[in-house]
Design a protein around this motif. Structure first.
Motif, PDB file in Angstrom:
ATOM      1  N   ILE A 183       0.841  -1.204   0.000  1.00  0.00           N
ATOM      2  CA  ILE A 183       0.000   0.000   0.000  1.00  0.00           C
ATOM      3  C   ILE A 183       0.872   1.249   0.000  1.00  0.00           C
ATOM      4  CG2 ILE A 183      -1.637   1.337   1.392  1.00  0.00           C
ATOM      5  CD1 ILE A 183      -2.847  -1.377   2.269  1.00  0.00           C
ATOM      6  N   ALA A 184       1.940   1.236   0.814  1.00  0.00           N
ATOM      7  CA  ALA A 184       2.835   2.391   0.887  1.00  0.00           C
ATOM      8  C   ALA A 184       3.499   2.657  -0.456  1.00  0.00           C
ATOM      9  CB  ALA A 184       3.896   2.167   1.963  1.00  0.00           C
ATOM     10  N   ILE A 185       3.893   1.598  -1.145  1.00  0.00           N
ATOM     11  CA  ILE A 185       4.529   1.754  -2.457  1.00  0.00           C
ATOM     12  C   ILE A 185       3.545   2.318  -3.469  1.00  0.00           C
ATOM     13  CG2 ILE A 185       5.440   0.423  -4.413  1.00  0.00           C
ATOM     14  CD1 ILE A 185       6.829  -1.363  -2.312  1.00  0.00           C
ATOM     15  N   ALA A 186       2.289   1.875  -3.394  1.00  0.00           N
ATOM     16  CA  ALA A 186       1.274   2.392  -4.316  1.00  0.00           C
ATOM     17  C   ALA A 186       0.969   3.860  -4.032  1.00  0.00           C
ATOM     18  CB  ALA A 186      -0.001   1.555  -4.213  1.00  0.00           C
ATOM     19  N   LEU A 187       1.054   4.254  -2.761  1.00  0.00           N
ATOM     20  CA  LEU A 187       0.808   5.654  -2.411  1.00  0.00           C
ATOM     21  C   LEU A 187       1.955   6.554  -2.843  1.00  0.00           C
ATOM     22  CD1 LEU A 187      -0.628   5.212   1.206  1.00  0.00           C
ATOM     23  CD2 LEU A 187      -1.884   6.065  -0.782  1.00  0.00           C
ATOM     24  N   GLU A 188       3.167   6.022  -2.792  1.00  0.00           N
ATOM     25  CA  GLU A 188       4.354   6.810  -3.135  1.00  0.00           C
ATOM     26  C   GLU A 188       4.760   6.506  -4.570  1.00  0.00           C
ATOM     27  OE1 GLU A 188       6.707   9.338  -3.544  1.00  0.00           O
ATOM     28  OE2 GLU A 188       6.172   9.309  -1.418  1.00  0.00           O
ATOM     29  N   ASP A 196      17.790   5.996  13.027  1.00  0.00           N
ATOM     30  CA  ASP A 196      17.070   7.213  13.394  1.00  0.00           C
ATOM     31  C   ASP A 196      16.998   8.106  12.161  1.00  0.00           C
ATOM     32  OD1 ASP A 196      15.888   9.381  14.503  1.00  0.00           O
ATOM     33  OD2 ASP A 196      17.364   9.684  16.093  1.00  0.00           O
ATOM     34  N   TYR A 197      15.909   7.962  11.396  1.00  0.00           N
ATOM     35  CA  TYR A 197      15.774   8.682  10.131  1.00  0.00           C
ATOM     36  C   TYR A 197      15.623  10.186  10.345  1.00  0.00           C
ATOM     37  CZ  TYR A 197      15.082   4.019   8.190  1.00  0.00           C
ATOM     38  OH  TYR A 197      15.256   2.714   7.829  1.00  0.00           O
ATOM     39  N   LYS A 198      15.191  10.586  11.538  1.00  0.00           N
ATOM     40  CA  LYS A 198      14.975  12.008  11.802  1.00  0.00           C
ATOM     41  C   LYS A 198      16.283  12.799  11.752  1.00  0.00           C
ATOM     42  CE  LYS A 198      10.892  11.222  14.699  1.00  0.00           C
ATOM     43  NZ  LYS A 198      10.300  11.382  16.048  1.00  0.00           N
ATOM     44  N   LYS A 199      17.399  12.120  11.981  1.00  0.00           N
ATOM     45  CA  LYS A 199      18.689  12.799  12.007  1.00  0.00           C
ATOM     46  C   LYS A 199      19.328  12.930  10.619  1.00  0.00           C
ATOM     47  CE  LYS A 199      19.826  11.386  16.744  1.00  0.00           C
ATOM     48  NZ  LYS A 199      20.809  10.682  17.615  1.00  0.00           N
ATOM     49  N   LEU A 200      18.732  12.298   9.628  1.00  0.00           N
ATOM     50  CA  LEU A 200      19.295  12.299   8.284  1.00  0.00           C
ATOM     51  C   LEU A 200      18.736  13.454   7.465  1.00  0.00           C
ATOM     52  CD1 LEU A 200      19.116   8.466   7.516  1.00  0.00           C
ATOM     53  CD2 LEU A 200      21.063   9.765   8.388  1.00  0.00           C
ATOM     54  N   SER A 201      19.527  13.921   6.517  1.00  0.00           N
ATOM     55  CA  SER A 201      19.074  14.987   5.632  1.00  0.00           C
ATOM     56  C   SER A 201      18.114  14.421   4.594  1.00  0.00           C
ATOM     57  CB  SER A 201      20.269  15.640   4.927  1.00  0.00           C
ATOM     58  OG  SER A 201      20.856  14.728   4.009  1.00  0.00           O
ATOM     59  N   LEU A 202      17.411  15.318   3.914  1.00  0.00           N
ATOM     60  CA  LEU A 202      16.451  14.882   2.899  1.00  0.00           C
ATOM     61  C   LEU A 202      17.155  14.165   1.752  1.00  0.00           C
ATOM     62  CD1 LEU A 202      13.443  14.928   2.297  1.00  0.00           C
ATOM     63  CD2 LEU A 202      13.756  17.084   1.087  1.00  0.00           C
ATOM     64  N   ASP A 203      18.327  14.667   1.350  1.00  0.00           N
ATOM     65  CA  ASP A 203      19.082  14.018   0.279  1.00  0.00           C
ATOM     66  C   ASP A 203      19.542  12.622   0.694  1.00  0.00           C
ATOM     67  OD1 ASP A 203      18.809  16.130  -1.465  1.00  0.00           O
ATOM     68  OD2 ASP A 203      20.697  17.085  -0.905  1.00  0.00           O
ATOM     69  N   GLU A 204      19.963  12.496   1.940  1.00  0.00           N
ATOM     70  CA  GLU A 204      20.386  11.176   2.442  1.00  0.00           C
ATOM     71  C   GLU A 204      19.212  10.205   2.456  1.00  0.00           C
ATOM     72  OE1 GLU A 204      24.036  12.120   5.535  1.00  0.00           O
ATOM     73  OE2 GLU A 204      21.972  12.548   6.180  1.00  0.00           O
ATOM     74  N   LEU A 205      18.046  10.701   2.864  1.00  0.00           N
ATOM     75  CA  LEU A 205      16.859   9.851   2.878  1.00  0.00           C
ATOM     76  C   LEU A 205      16.481   9.387   1.481  1.00  0.00           C
ATOM     77  CD1 LEU A 205      14.666  11.771   5.478  1.00  0.00           C
ATOM     78  CD2 LEU A 205      15.680   9.515   5.777  1.00  0.00           C
ATOM     79  N   LYS A 206      16.556  10.298   0.508  1.00  0.00           N
ATOM     80  CA  LYS A 206      16.205   9.936  -0.868  1.00  0.00           C
ATOM     81  C   LYS A 206      17.173   8.904  -1.435  1.00  0.00           C
ATOM     82  CE  LYS A 206      13.791  14.226  -2.066  1.00  0.00           C
ATOM     83  NZ  LYS A 206      13.767  15.443  -2.918  1.00  0.00           N
ATOM     84  N   ASN A 207      18.448   9.053  -1.112  1.00  0.00           N
ATOM     85  CA  ASN A 207      19.436   8.067  -1.565  1.00  0.00           C
ATOM     86  C   ASN A 207      19.184   6.707  -0.924  1.00  0.00           C
ATOM     87  OD1 ASN A 207      20.815   9.871  -3.235  1.00  0.00           O
ATOM     88  ND2 ASN A 207      22.203  10.530  -1.605  1.00  0.00           N
ATOM     89  N   MET A 208      18.860   6.726   0.378  1.00  0.00           N
ATOM     90  CA  MET A 208      18.558   5.480   1.072  1.00  0.00           C
ATOM     91  C   MET A 208      17.287   4.839   0.535  1.00  0.00           C
ATOM     92  SD  MET A 208      19.453   6.287   5.074  1.00  0.00           S
ATOM     93  CE  MET A 208      18.965   4.636   5.552  1.00  0.00           C
ATOM     94  N   ARG A 254      10.050   6.477   3.329  1.00  0.00           N
ATOM     95  CA  ARG A 254       9.031   7.278   2.648  1.00  0.00           C
ATOM     96  C   ARG A 254       8.188   8.049   3.645  1.00  0.00           C
ATOM     97  NH1 ARG A 254       3.914   7.467   2.210  1.00  0.00           N
ATOM     98  NH2 ARG A 254       3.800   5.721   3.665  1.00  0.00           N
ATOM     99  N   ASP A 255       7.842   7.415   4.766  1.00  0.00           N
ATOM    100  CA  ASP A 255       7.059   8.094   5.790  1.00  0.00           C
ATOM    101  C   ASP A 255       7.803   9.305   6.345  1.00  0.00           C
ATOM    102  OD1 ASP A 255       5.019   6.316   5.513  1.00  0.00           O
ATOM    103  OD2 ASP A 255       5.571   5.064   7.237  1.00  0.00           O
ATOM    104  N   GLU A 256       9.115   9.158   6.571  1.00  0.00           N
ATOM    105  CA  GLU A 256       9.909  10.257   7.097  1.00  0.00           C
ATOM    106  C   GLU A 256      10.017  11.395   6.069  1.00  0.00           C
ATOM    107  OE1 GLU A 256      11.960  12.720   9.489  1.00  0.00           O
ATOM    108  OE2 GLU A 256      10.988  10.828  10.072  1.00  0.00           O
ATOM    109  N   ILE A 257      10.175  11.032   4.786  1.00  0.00           N
ATOM    110  CA  ILE A 257      10.226  12.056   3.734  1.00  0.00           C
ATOM    111  C   ILE A 257       8.898  12.795   3.645  1.00  0.00           C
ATOM    112  CG2 ILE A 257      10.409  12.419   1.227  1.00  0.00           C
ATOM    113  CD1 ILE A 257      12.420  10.130   1.137  1.00  0.00           C
ATOM    114  N   SER A 258       7.798  12.054   3.768  1.00  0.00           N
ATOM    115  CA  SER A 258       6.465  12.665   3.678  1.00  0.00           C
ATOM    116  C   SER A 258       6.237  13.661   4.811  1.00  0.00           C
ATOM    117  CB  SER A 258       5.389  11.577   3.717  1.00  0.00           C
ATOM    118  OG  SER A 258       5.508  10.724   2.598  1.00  0.00           O
ATOM    119  N   LYS A 259       6.770  13.383   5.991  1.00  0.00           N
ATOM    120  CA  LYS A 259       6.593  14.284   7.131  1.00  0.00           C
ATOM    121  C   LYS A 259       7.248  15.643   6.883  1.00  0.00           C
ATOM    122  CE  LYS A 259       6.414  10.619  10.623  1.00  0.00           C
ATOM    123  NZ  LYS A 259       7.125  10.021  11.783  1.00  0.00           N
TER     124      LYS A 259
END
Length: 208
Positions: free
Chosen positions: A46-51, A172-184, A201-206
């Motif tokens: 479901i998460a993949i279909a949403l994103e 701890d995804y909150k400590k990562l930058s947006l670019d780092e999250l996208k690469n991950m 994806r949830d952390e990026i969406s926030k």
């Protein structure tokens, strides 16, 4: 019985109940939410279909069903959550082929994963929403009060299946930058680690 249309508000992961994913459906033209505890695979699907940015290198089971249905000109017109028994939701797929309508029983999590892929509306009956719907204050998940979060944990505990096993993720995804999250996120998708991809994806969406 009258039907009530639902939208997908999001998927939350319970930190207190290992393996519990709550799919939150929101009443259209109303304020009630319908929480449904689902398995890890279905939550990922479901998460993949949403994103839309997540493109699995190989089709998931629900993607395969969609490809199969497209090949044979079968369309899912709508999904109806039609029964609630002992905390378990039952759903139906309303399908059509050659202008002939068929009803197919499905688990609610599978039905919603397919509804997303077919852009099909999701409905439930008013009496089910009256019985299982809850009110949450505020529009964002972060705005919930402690008592509301505790209420969701209680709901998850009551409905949690016994056979779900999720690998823990201590990042701890909150400590990562947006670019780092996208690469991950890209790396997780390429590795077909969809559980990790869903959390990233949830952390990026926030942050949007």
């Amino acid at each position: 019985m009258s039907l009530v249309r639902l939208n997908i508000k999001g998927i939350s992961y319970s930190q207190t109940q290992n393996g519990a994913y709550a799919l939150i459906l929101s009443e259209v033209n109303g304020e009630r939410k319908l929480p449904i505890v689902i398995g890890a695979f279905e939550a990922q699907s479901i998460a993949i279909a949403l994103e839309k940015e997540i493109k699995p290198p190989r089709p998931l089971t629900h993607d395969l069903f969609k490809n199969f249905a497209d090949r044979f000109e079968i369309t899912v017109k709508q999904v109806i959550i039609h029964k609630l028994v002992d905390g378990v939701f039952y759903s139906s797929l309303i399908c059509e082929r050659d202008k002939i309508e068929e009803i197919v029983d499905a688990r609610t999590s599978d039905a919603i994963a397919l509804a997303l892929r077919f852009d099909a509306p999701i409905f439930t009956y008013k009496n089910i929403l009256d019985k299982a719907g809850i009110f949450l204050k505020g529009e964002e998940e972060e705005q919930k009060t402690a008592s509301e979060k505790q209420e969701e944990d209680i709901i998850s505990e009551e409905l949690l299946p016994d056979d779900i096993d999720i690998k823990s993720d201590d990042t701890d995804y909150k400590k990562l930058s947006l670019d780092e999250l996208k690469n991950m996120l890209s790396q997780a998708v390429n590795n077909e680690d969809y559980e990790k991809a869903a959390r990233i994806r949830d952390e990026i969406s926030k942050r949007k």
